[in-house]
Design a protein around this motif. Sequence first.
Motif, PDB file in Angstrom:
ATOM      1  N   VAL A   1      -4.011   0.578   5.251  1.00  0.00           N
ATOM      2  CA  VAL A   1      -3.817   0.396   3.890  1.00  0.00           C
ATOM      3  C   VAL A   1      -3.374   1.451   2.823  1.00  0.00           C
ATOM      4  O   VAL A   1      -3.718   1.448   2.152  1.00  0.00           O
ATOM      5  CB  VAL A   1      -5.232  -0.484   3.614  1.00  0.00           C
TER       6      VAL A   1
ATOM      7  N   HIS B   1       0.470  -1.065  -0.261  1.00  0.00           N
ATOM      8  CA  HIS B   1      -0.268  -0.253  -0.014  1.00  0.00           C
ATOM      9  C   HIS B   1       0.720   0.858  -0.336  1.00  0.00           C
ATOM     10  O   HIS B   1       2.308   0.877   0.065  1.00  0.00           O
ATOM     11  CB  HIS B   1      -0.872  -0.203   0.731  1.00  0.00           C
TER      12      HIS B   1
ATOM     13  N   TRP C   1       5.474   2.660  -1.975  1.00  0.00           N
ATOM     14  CA  TRP C   1       4.704   1.897  -1.359  1.00  0.00           C
ATOM     15  C   TRP C   1       5.462   0.991  -0.803  1.00  0.00           C
ATOM     16  O   TRP C   1       6.845   1.075  -0.525  1.00  0.00           O
ATOM     17  CB  TRP C   1       4.502   1.008  -3.092  1.00  0.00           C
TER      18      TRP C   1
ATOM     19  N   TYR D   1      -4.021   0.229  -2.839  1.00  0.00           N
ATOM     20  CA  TYR D   1      -3.399  -0.506  -2.089  1.00  0.00           C
ATOM     21  C   TYR D   1      -3.623  -2.041  -2.586  1.00  0.00           C
ATOM     22  O   TYR D   1      -4.778  -1.941  -3.995  1.00  0.00           O
ATOM     23  CB  TYR D   1      -4.263  -1.218  -0.593  1.00  0.00           C
TER      24      TYR D   1
END
Length: 144
Positions: free
Chosen positions: A123, A52, A101, A127
């Motif tokens: 999240v 995520h 990420w 994601y």
Amino acid sequence: MSNENVTPRVAEPILLSAALGSFEALWSPRIVTRVNDYDVRVAKVAGEHVWHVHEDTDEFFLVVEGTLDIALRDGDEGGDGGERRVTLERGAVFVVPRGVWHRPRSGRGASIMLLEPSGTSTVGDAYDEVPGHVDVTTGHPLGV
């Protein structure tokens, strides 16, 4: 963003061990207190979270117990720029910069503290598919 389930500020010290001992759920953070517009959250973790990204905020991690690995993707979604991993032992801190990420994981389990703006989702803003063991939340009050 606001969080309707905010744990109120307290006038007494809070033991992180007591806060962590008040729940069993994995990947389901509890809000210990607030600092200005930031939640101080604790969580128990084991296995893998989900890839995520938080586009507009950094994410602060402190390992209270155990070991936490955080995989990081350089570049855009999909990992075209490569992947690396940082390992955090007990007492270590690490900040995942906004826009990166990442996927936390712990093979043997860990207890962590997070510092994030109130209302930040576990999240992030984007994601991968969320596995059933990951709680999509902005944090729960202690005792829930």
